[in-house]
Design a protein around this motif. Structure first.
Motif, PDB file in Angstrom:
ATOM      1  N   LEU A  99       0.826  -1.214   0.000  1.00  0.00           N
ATOM      2  CA  LEU A  99       0.000   0.000   0.000  1.00  0.00           C
ATOM      3  C   LEU A  99       0.858   1.261   0.000  1.00  0.00           C
ATOM      4  N   LEU A 100       1.991   1.194   0.681  1.00  0.00           N
ATOM      5  CA  LEU A 100       2.868   2.375   0.761  1.00  0.00           C
ATOM      6  C   LEU A 100       3.832   2.441  -0.420  1.00  0.00           C
ATOM      7  N   LYS A 101       3.679   1.520  -1.355  1.00  0.00           N
ATOM      8  CA  LYS A 101       4.522   1.497  -2.545  1.00  0.00           C
ATOM      9  C   LYS A 101       6.013   1.527  -2.203  1.00  0.00           C
ATOM     10  N   VAL A 102       6.390   0.735  -1.227  1.00  0.00           N
ATOM     11  CA  VAL A 102       7.809   0.619  -0.860  1.00  0.00           C
ATOM     12  C   VAL A 102       8.542  -0.036  -2.034  1.00  0.00           C
ATOM     13  N   PRO A 103       9.657   0.546  -2.485  1.00  0.00           N
ATOM     14  CA  PRO A 103      10.369  -0.057  -3.615  1.00  0.00           C
ATOM     15  C   PRO A 103      10.907  -1.452  -3.283  1.00  0.00           C
ATOM     16  N   ALA A 104      11.035  -2.282  -4.309  1.00  0.00           N
ATOM     17  CA  ALA A 104      11.439  -3.680  -4.103  1.00  0.00           C
ATOM     18  C   ALA A 104      12.732  -3.796  -3.310  1.00  0.00           C
ATOM     19  N   ALA A 105      13.664  -2.878  -3.556  1.00  0.00           N
ATOM     20  CA  ALA A 105      14.969  -2.973  -2.891  1.00  0.00           C
ATOM     21  C   ALA A 105      14.855  -2.795  -1.383  1.00  0.00           C
ATOM     22  N   ALA A 106      13.827  -2.095  -0.918  1.00  0.00           N
ATOM     23  CA  ALA A 106      13.688  -1.847   0.523  1.00  0.00           C
ATOM     24  C   ALA A 106      12.784  -2.870   1.206  1.00  0.00           C
ATOM     25  N   ILE A 107      12.119  -3.710   0.445  1.00  0.00           N
ATOM     26  CA  ILE A 107      11.174  -4.650   1.068  1.00  0.00           C
ATOM     27  C   ILE A 107      11.880  -5.692   1.952  1.00  0.00           C
ATOM     28  N   PRO A 108      13.076  -6.174   1.586  1.00  0.00           N
ATOM     29  CA  PRO A 108      13.778  -7.050   2.535  1.00  0.00           C
ATOM     30  C   PRO A 108      14.015  -6.366   3.890  1.00  0.00           C
ATOM     31  N   ASP A 109      14.248  -5.057   3.872  1.00  0.00           N
ATOM     32  CA  ASP A 109      14.405  -4.342   5.140  1.00  0.00           C
ATOM     33  C   ASP A 109      13.104  -4.370   5.935  1.00  0.00           C
TER      34      ASP A 109
ATOM     35  N   ASN B 281       3.055  -3.151  14.432  1.00  0.00           N
ATOM     36  CA  ASN B 281       4.420  -3.417  13.980  1.00  0.00           C
ATOM     37  C   ASN B 281       4.499  -3.503  12.458  1.00  0.00           C
ATOM     38  N   GLY B 282       3.464  -4.062  11.845  1.00  0.00           N
ATOM     39  CA  GLY B 282       3.446  -4.158  10.388  1.00  0.00           C
ATOM     40  C   GLY B 282       3.507  -2.776   9.757  1.00  0.00           C
ATOM     41  N   VAL B 283       2.705  -1.863  10.278  1.00  0.00           N
ATOM     42  CA  VAL B 283       2.703  -0.492   9.752  1.00  0.00           C
ATOM     43  C   VAL B 283       4.063   0.159  10.006  1.00  0.00           C
ATOM     44  N   MET B 284       4.573   0.007  11.224  1.00  0.00           N
ATOM     45  CA  MET B 284       5.839   0.656  11.573  1.00  0.00           C
ATOM     46  C   MET B 284       6.981   0.110  10.727  1.00  0.00           C
ATOM     47  N   ALA B 285       7.026  -1.194  10.538  1.00  0.00           N
ATOM     48  CA  ALA B 285       8.104  -1.791   9.747  1.00  0.00           C
ATOM     49  C   ALA B 285       8.078  -1.253   8.316  1.00  0.00           C
ATOM     50  N   ALA B 286       6.875  -1.127   7.758  1.00  0.00           N
ATOM     51  CA  ALA B 286       6.771  -0.630   6.387  1.00  0.00           C
ATOM     52  C   ALA B 286       7.204   0.839   6.307  1.00  0.00           C
ATOM     53  N   LEU B 287       6.771   1.630   7.284  1.00  0.00           N
ATOM     54  CA  LEU B 287       7.156   3.051   7.278  1.00  0.00           C
ATOM     55  C   LEU B 287       8.672   3.207   7.445  1.00  0.00           C
ATOM     56  N   LEU B 288       9.249   2.456   8.394  1.00  0.00           N
ATOM     57  CA  LEU B 288      10.693   2.566   8.631  1.00  0.00           C
ATOM     58  C   LEU B 288      11.480   2.076   7.413  1.00  0.00           C
ATOM     59  N   GLY B 289      11.103   0.917   6.900  1.00  0.00           N
ATOM     60  CA  GLY B 289      11.829   0.359   5.757  1.00  0.00           C
ATOM     61  C   GLY B 289      11.791   1.296   4.568  1.00  0.00           C
ATOM     62  N   LYS B 290      10.647   1.908   4.365  1.00  0.00           N
ATOM     63  CA  LYS B 290      10.520   2.839   3.236  1.00  0.00           C
ATOM     64  C   LYS B 290      11.465   4.035   3.411  1.00  0.00           C
ATOM     65  N   SER B 291      11.707   4.413   4.660  1.00  0.00           N
ATOM     66  CA  SER B 291      12.528   5.596   4.914  1.00  0.00           C
ATOM     67  C   SER B 291      14.024   5.300   4.858  1.00  0.00           C
ATOM     68  N   GLY B 292      14.423   4.050   4.667  1.00  0.00           N
ATOM     69  CA  GLY B 292      15.844   3.727   4.561  1.00  0.00           C
ATOM     70  C   GLY B 292      16.415   3.006   5.766  1.00  0.00           C
ATOM     71  N   PHE B 293      15.549   2.620   6.682  1.00  0.00           N
ATOM     72  CA  PHE B 293      15.964   1.883   7.879  1.00  0.00           C
ATOM     73  C   PHE B 293      16.347   0.463   7.446  1.00  0.00           C
ATOM     74  N   THR B 294      17.489  -0.033   7.935  1.00  0.00           N
ATOM     75  CA  THR B 294      17.993  -1.310   7.413  1.00  0.00           C
ATOM     76  C   THR B 294      17.779  -2.495   8.349  1.00  0.00           C
ATOM     77  N   SER B 295      17.771  -3.674   7.748  1.00  0.00           N
ATOM     78  CA  SER B 295      17.778  -4.917   8.517  1.00  0.00           C
ATOM     79  C   SER B 295      18.510  -5.964   7.692  1.00  0.00           C
ATOM     80  N   ASN B 296      18.618  -7.156   8.243  1.00  0.00           N
ATOM     81  CA  ASN B 296      19.351  -8.210   7.548  1.00  0.00           C
ATOM     82  C   ASN B 296      18.438  -8.905   6.532  1.00  0.00           C
ATOM     83  N   PRO B 297      18.846  -8.963   5.258  1.00  0.00           N
ATOM     84  CA  PRO B 297      17.998  -9.635   4.258  1.00  0.00           C
ATOM     85  C   PRO B 297      17.813 -11.122   4.541  1.00  0.00           C
ATOM     86  N   ALA B 298      18.638 -11.693   5.412  1.00  0.00           N
ATOM     87  CA  ALA B 298      18.476 -13.111   5.773  1.00  0.00           C
ATOM     88  C   ALA B 298      17.733 -13.253   7.098  1.00  0.00           C
ATOM     89  N   ALA B 299      16.984 -12.232   7.476  1.00  0.00           N
ATOM     90  CA  ALA B 299      16.360 -12.229   8.811  1.00  0.00           C
ATOM     91  C   ALA B 299      15.423 -13.411   9.038  1.00  0.00           C
TER      92      ALA B 299
END
Lengths: 501, 493
Positions: A217-227, A258-276
Motif C-alpha cells: 500500500l505504501l509502494k515501498v520499492p522492491a529494494a527496501a522490502i527485505p528491510d 508493527n506491520g505499519v511501523m516496519a513498512a514506514l521505517l523500511g521505506k525511509s531507509g531503515f535497514t535490517s538483515n535480508p536473511a532475517a
C-alpha cells in the motif's frame, strides 16, 4: 542534518556480511569459526535454497503482484474475510480490552490520520492499527487461517494505511491477499510441526504479513522490502502463555502496529538483515531453535493461493473453536429431543484430545469461562439453538434452565476422535429418562473448508456483530458496501460508516 | 462506556488462572494443569516474586555501592544517547515519531521534538544503542532500554530523580535474574537480550516509577513478555538499536496498560508454555536466581562493563595492548614489520582483520582499531568517521596486522583477553598481554574517565556548558528531589 552516507555504509556492510560469520570475514584460522557453521536446520535450508532469499522472494511477490491475474475465487475469499473481520472488529470494539487499548491510544493524542473502527476517535495509522487489531481478536471470533488466526493482524493494519494513502478498494484487496499469502508461507515453513507450538501465530507470524501488505500500500520499492521484512521479523512476539487474558488480543494489535511501523521505517531507509527470516540466529531459527524448517513454500508465492487452497475456517460461534463440533452435534440432537428437554437424564460429550486440553464441563462463573465450557454450550444449544453474541453475557449465564441441564453434562476424551486441531471431531450421547439413547457425531463444524460457511451465514454473523454497536440499518449499509467491495470505485464512503457517531 | 464488571470478570477468571480450567473439567491430559508452574516445590510464581521485589524496594535500604552504580549508569547512558542521537538510525526513528504527531509530553534526548512518553522512549532507546557504546551487564546490553524509558516517563509524571534511580535498580536486578536463569538465551538462543530481556526490565522499572501496587505488577510483566522480541540476525543493521527503542516503548506501554486493568497471565515465566521454555527451547534454565532478589544486588555482585571505546567490545583489550606498546615503539612506526594479535576463540567470532569499507565495519576490525591506536592513540568517536578511514598512515599499518586464536586465552565470562606482538624490521619485538579492558569489573573506570567519556559524547551535540550542567545533575541524581530545568538541557534548542 542526516548522514546519508552512514545509511549507505551500514547497508553495504550488511550486503557483504549477512549470513556470514567469522569464517568469511576474517583472516583468522578456520577452527576459530568452525563452530560457527550453521548447525541449525534453518541454516542448512538456507544454503540449499541459496538461489534466492526469502525476503527477496517476498519482495518480488509484493511488487509484482497483479490483482487482474488473480483467480476469482481468491478475490471472493478476500471479500468474505473483509466482511467477517470488519464484523468482529465492530463487535470487539465494544469489549473491555478494546476500551483499555483505546484509552491508551487516546493518551497518545496522535495525529488523526485514520479511523479507529467502532470509535469516534481518529488516530495515527500505527495506533489505529493497534486498536483495530485488539478489537478484531478481542472475542476470538475472527477468521482462522493456516494455523490459528495467523493472518488476523493483516486487515487491522491495512485499513488505516489504505485510508491515509487514499487507496482504492482493489489496492486494499490486493494488499490483503499479499499479506495473507505471506503469512501462509511463514506458517508452511513448519505447518504442522512443533515450530509454532508454543507461539501465538497471530502475533509471531501476523506482523510479517501485515508488514508485507502495508509495504504494498505504501509502494515501498522492491529494494527496501527485505528491510521491511527483516524489521517485522525482529519485532515479532506473542506466545501461548497469555491465552485467556487481554494480552492475547494485544498480540494481534501489536502485530498490526508493527506491520505499519516496519513498512514506514523500511521505506525511509531503515535497514535490517535480508536473511532475517531464514538466517542463523534469524526468525525461524530463534523461535524454533534447531528444528527443521523448509523455505520451499516461499517459492510458490504468486502461483498458488493458500487463501483458497490452505486450511481456513470462518467461526460461526463466538466461543472456543474446539467446541464448535460439540455445539453442532447438540444442535442436531435438539431436533430429536424436541420438547423432551426435561426428560434428559445425562449428556456425555466425547471430544478429541486437543479439545480436552481446553474445554471444561463445570457451569461457568464468568462469560470468558462460558466460551470454553461444554457444560454451558451444550445446554445452551439444546434449549436456545445456536449460541450467538447474546449467549455470552452475564444475563445469559443466569438462566436457571441452563444451570439445571448443565448438571447432567459429563465429558471425556475419545482417542478414536484423534488428536484434534483446527478440526476437532466430537460426539454427544444423550440418555433420556425412559432409557432412550440419542447420539450424534460431528467431524467438521460449519465454516471449515470441508463444510463451508454460506453467504447467508456470513451476513447473519456480520449483522449480529455490527448491531452490537449500531443500528440494523447502519449495519446493513456497511454489509452492502463490503459485499460489493471489489466493484466499489472508492473507499471514501467506508470510513465514516466504520466510525461511531 | 467502560464496562468495569467485565474487566473484573476476566481478572477473576484469570486469578483463578491455570487452576480454573483444570478444576472445571473432568477431562484428562490437561495442558493447563501441567503448566501451573507453581508446582515447583509449591513456590510462588515468578511474576509474583518479582512484583513483591519491585513494589517493596526502597532506595534508602539499598547499599551505597548499588546507588553509585546506578548514578554511573545514568551518566554513561545519557552520554551515549546524546552522541547516538546524531546517528542516521536515530534521525530515521525521530522522523517516524514525528509522523505520529503525538502529544508533546516528553523530551527526546538530543532532539527538539517533544512527543508522548512511549514514543520518546522509542527514540531514546534507539539513540542509546545506536553506537553500541552502551554498557554491558552480564552477557549483553539487556538494560539498555531502561533509562531511555524512565526519563520520558519521569518527565511526564513528575517523578523525582531519586525515584528514577530506584526504578533503574529494580529494572537492572530483574534483568539480571532473567539472564542468570537463562544464560544461553542470546548466544545460543538467538534472542538479542536488549530487545527480549530489555522489554521486561523496562516494564519492571516503569511499574516502579509509576508506583504501581504489587498486585498489578504481574499483569505489567506478563504484557511485556508478550511484547518481547528481537533476533540476533539483525546485528550490524539499524534494527539492532531498534530492539532497544522498541523494548523501551514496550516497557511504558505495558506499565500503562497494566496500571489500568489490562490483564496477562501470572504464570507467564515458568512452566511448559512459559517464557523460559518457549524462548530457550532445549537450553538450560534454572529458576534459582529469582530467590536472591532483594538480598543480593547483581549491579554490584556481577557489575557491569562500561565501554571505553565506541567499537566492538571484543577488541578493547587489543586496543589497550596497542596503547601500551605505542610508548615502546615511539617514533619507529615506520619500522614495524608485523603486528600479531592473539585473541580467545569467542572473540575471534566477533572481530576481523579486514580493512573496513565502512564506519560500521571499522568497529569490528582489529586491524583498524590496532593500527589507529598505534598511530593516533585511544580511538574515540572521531576514530569512527569516514574522514578517519581515509588516513593513509593507519591504512598502511593495518596491512601489517595479522591475527590468530590463542587457546591459552580463556573465554571466561565477560573477559576477552588479547596478546599483541609487534616485530620491527630489525627483528626487535615487543609483547603485551591485556586480560581486562578499562571499564570492566576488574579495571573500573575512574570518575575522571567516566566524565571524559560523557564529555566526548555530549560534545557531538551540545556545548560544554550545557554538558557540564547535565553532568552535575546526574552526579547527584540519587539525592535530588526535582529535575528542575533538566529536560530543557537534554533537548536540542
Amino acid at each position: 542534518m542526516t548522514k546519508q552516507s552512514g545509511a549507505l555504509d551500514r547497508r553495504r556492510f550488511l550486503r557483504r556480511s549477512f549470513g556470514a560469520s567469522a569464517a568469511m570475514l576474517l583472516g583468522l584460522p578456520r577452527e576459530a569459526s568452525a563452530q560457527q557453521a550453521p548447525a541449525s536446520a534453518a541454516g542448512r535450508a538456507m544454503q540449499q535454497a541459496d538461489a534466492k532469499r526469502v525476503s527477496a522472494l517476498i519482495a518480488d511477490f509484493v511488487t509484482g503482484f497483479d490483482i487482474k491475474a488473480v483467480p476469482q475465487p481468491v478475490i471472493d475469499r478476500a471479500r468474505t474475510v473483509f466482511i467477517d473481520t470488519i464484523g468482529v472488529m465492530l463487535a470487539g470494539s465494544h469489549e473491555d480490552v478494546s476500551h483499555l487499548a483505546v484509552a491508551m491510544v487516546k493518551g497518545e493524542a496522535s495525529a488523526p490520520q485514520a479511523t479507529v473502527v467502532g470509535q469516534s476517535l481518529r488516530a495515527s495509522q500505527q495506533l489505529a492499527a493497534l486498536a483495530n487489531g485488539v478489537a478484531s481478536h478481542a472475542m476470538d471470533y475472527d477468521f482462522t487461517f493456516m494455523r490459528g488466526q495467523a493472518a488476523a493482524a493483516v486487515i487491522p493494519a491495512i485499513l488505516p494505511v489504505a485510508e491515509a494513502a487514499g487507496a482504492t478498494p482493489a489496492e486494499m484487496i490486493a494488499a490483503y491477499i499479499i499479506g495473507a499469502e505471506v503469512v501462509a508461507r511463514v506458517v508452511r515453513a513448519d505447518q504442522d510441526g512443533p515450530l509454532f507450538d508454543a507461539w501465538h501465530t497471530t502475533g509471531i507470524v501476523g506482523g510479517i504479513g501485515a508488514a508485507a501488505a502495508c509495504a504494498r500500500l505504501l509502494k515501498v520499492p522492491a529494494a527496501a522490502i527485505p528491510d521491511v521484512v527483516g524489521i517485522a521479523a525482529s519485532l515479532a512476539s506473542g506466545f501461548n502463555a497469555n491465552f485467556g487474558t487481554m494480552s492475547k488480543p494485544l498480540h494481534c494489535g501489536n502485530a498490526a502496529r508493527n506491520g505499519v511501523m516496519a513498512a514506514l521505517l523500511g521505506k525511509s531507509g531503515f535497514t535490517s538483515n535480508p536473511a532475517a527470516i531464514e538466517g542463523r540466529h534469524g526468525y525461524l531459527n530463534s523461535i524454533g531453535r534447531d528444528l527443521p524448517v523448509s523455505i520451499e513454500a516461499f517459492k510458490d508465492l504468486g502461483r498458488r493461493y493458500d487463501l483458497v487452497e490452505g486450511r481456513h475456517r470462518f467461526k460461526p460461534y463466538p466461543c472456543g473453536g474446539l467446541t464448535h463440533t460439540t455445539i453442532e452435534a447438540a444442535l442436531e440432537l435438539r431436533g430429536k429431543v424436541g420438547t423432551r428437554i426435561s426428560e434428559i437424564k445425562s449428556i456425555h460429550c466425547f471430544v478429541a484430545r486437543s479439545a480436552g486440553q481446553r474445554a471444561g464441563t463445570q457451569y461457568p462463573s464468568t462469560v470468558e469461562a462460558a466460551k470454553f465450557s461444554v457444560g454451558y454450550l451444550v445446554p445452551y444449544a439444546l434449549i436456545h439453538g445456536a449460541p450467538k453474541i447474546a449467549a455470552f453475557t452475564e444475563k445469559a449465564l443466569q438462566d436457571e434452565r441452563l444451570k439445571a441441564l448443565a448438571v447432567t453434562v459429563t465429558a471425556s476424551v475419545d482417542p478414536e476422535l484423534g488428536p484434534g486441531g483446527d478440526d476437532s471431531p466430537a460426539r454427544i450421547r444423550i440418555t433420556l429418562a425412559d432409557g432412550q439413547v440419542l447420539e450424534q457425531r460431528k467431524d467438521y463444524a460449519s465454516g471449515s473448508y470441508r463444510n463451508p460457511i454460506t453467504p447467508a451465514q456470513i451476513q447473519e454473523k456480520f449483522l449480529d456483530c455490527a448491531t452490537q454497536i449500531m443500528s440494523a440499518d447502519a449495519a446493513r449499509r456497511i454489509y452492502a458496501f463490503l459485499d460489493t467491495l471489489p466493484a466499489q470505485p472508492s473507499l471514501d464512503p467506508l470510513w465514516p460508516m466504520l466510525r461511531k457517531g | 462506556m467502560r464496562d468495569d464488571t467485565f474487566s473484573l470478570d476476566r481478572r477473576h477468571f484469570l486469578s483463578a488462572g491455570a487452576l480454573t480450567l483444570g478444576a472445571l473439567t473432568i477431562l484428562p491430559d490437561l495442558a493447563w494443569a501441567q503448566q501451573s508452574g507453581a508446582g515447583e516445590a509449591g513456590a510462588k510464581q515468578i511474576s509474583r516474586l518479582l512484583a513483591e521485589f519491585i513494589a517493596g524496594f526502597e532506595l534508602k535500604n539499598a547499599p551505597p555501592e548499588v546507588i553509585d552504580r546506578a548514578r554511573v549508569a545514568f551518566i554513561d547512558t545519557m552520554g551515549v544517547m546524546l552522541a547516538g542521537s546524531r546517528e542516521e538510525v536515530a534521525h530515521l526513528a525521530v522522523e517516524m515519531v514525528k509522523l505520529e504527531g503525538a502529544t508533546q509530553a516528553a523530551s527526546i534526548v538530543g532532539h527538539s521534538l517533544r512527543t508522548s512518553p512511549q514514543l520518546a522512549a522509542l527514540a531514546n532507546g534507539v539513540a542509546a544503542h545506536a553506537m553500541d557504546y552502551d554498557f554491558t551487564f552480564l552477557s549483553g546490553q539487556s538494560v539498555s532500554p531502561v533509562i531511555p524509558a524512565l526519563l520520558p516517563l519521569a518527565e511526564s509524571t513528575g517523578a523525582s530523580p531519586a525515584d528514577c534511580v530506584a526504578a533503574f535498580i529494580v529494572g537492572a536486578e530483574v534483568a539480571a535474574r532473567i539472564l542468570r536463569a537463562s544464560p544461553r538465551l542470546s548466544n545460543d538462543g538467538g534472542w538479542h537480550s536488549t530487545g527480549t530481556v530489555g522489554s521486561i526490565a523496562a516494564a519492571a522499572a516503569c511499574a516502579k516509577l509509576m508506583k504501581l501496587p504489587a498486585e498489578k505488577i504481574p499483569d505489567v510483566l506478563g504484557i511485556s513478555v508478550s511484547l518481547a522480541s528481537g533476533v540476533a540476525v539483525n546485528y550490524g543493521t539499524m534494527t539492532k538499536p531498534l530492539h532497544s527503542g522498541n523494548a523501551a516503548r514496550n516497557g511504558i506501554l505495558a506499565a500503562q496498560l497494566g496500571s489500568r486493568g489490562f490483564t496477562a497471565h501470572a504464570a507467564v515465566f515458568e512452566g511448559t508454555a512459559g517464557f523460559f521454555k518457549t524462548f530457550t527451547r532445549g537450553l538450560s534454565v534454572s529458576l534459582d536466581p529469582f530467590k536472591d532478589l532483594g538480598s543480593r544486588y547483581d549491579l554490584v555482585a556481577l557489575g557491569y562493563s562500561l565501554k571505553a571505546y565506541p567499537c566492538g567490545g571484543r577488541g578493547h583489550t587489543a586496543i589497550e595492548a596497542a596503547l601500551a606498546l605505542r610508548e615502546k615503539v615511539g617514533l619507529r612506526l615506520a619500522d614495524i614489520a608485523n603486528v600479531h594479535c592473539l585473541v580467545s576463540k569467542s572473540s575471534a567470532d566477533r572481530i576481523n582483520t579486514l580493512w573496513p569499507e565502512s564506519v560500521e565495519a571499522a568497529k569490528f576490525s582489529a586491524a583498524y582499531v590496532i593500527a589507529y591506536s598505534l598511530v593516533n592513540g585511544a580511538p574515540r568517536i572521531p576514530a569512527f568517521t569516514e574522514e578517519a578511514l581515509k588516513d593513509e598512515r593507519v591504512r598502511a599499518l593495518a596491512r601489517l596486522v595479522t591475527a590468530g586464536v590463542d587457546p591459552e586465552l580463556s573465554d571466561a565470562f565477560g573477559e576477552s583477553p588479547a596478546k599483541l606482538k609487534i616485530t620491527l624490521k630489525g627483528g626487535e619485538s615487543f609483547e603485551h598481554r591485556r586480560d581486562y579492558a578499562t571499564g570492566s569489573q576488574k579495571v573500573p573506570m575512574t570518575q575522571a574517565q567516566i566524565e571524559a567519556k560523557f564529555n566526548d559524547c555530549a560534545a557531538q551535540t551540545m556545548n560544554t556548558e550545557v554538558a557540564r550542567k547535565i553532568l552535575a545533575t546526574l552526579n547527584t541524581i540519587a539525592e535530588r528531589r526535582s529535575f528542575d530545568d533538566f529536560w530543557t538541557l537534554i533537548r536540542r534548542a
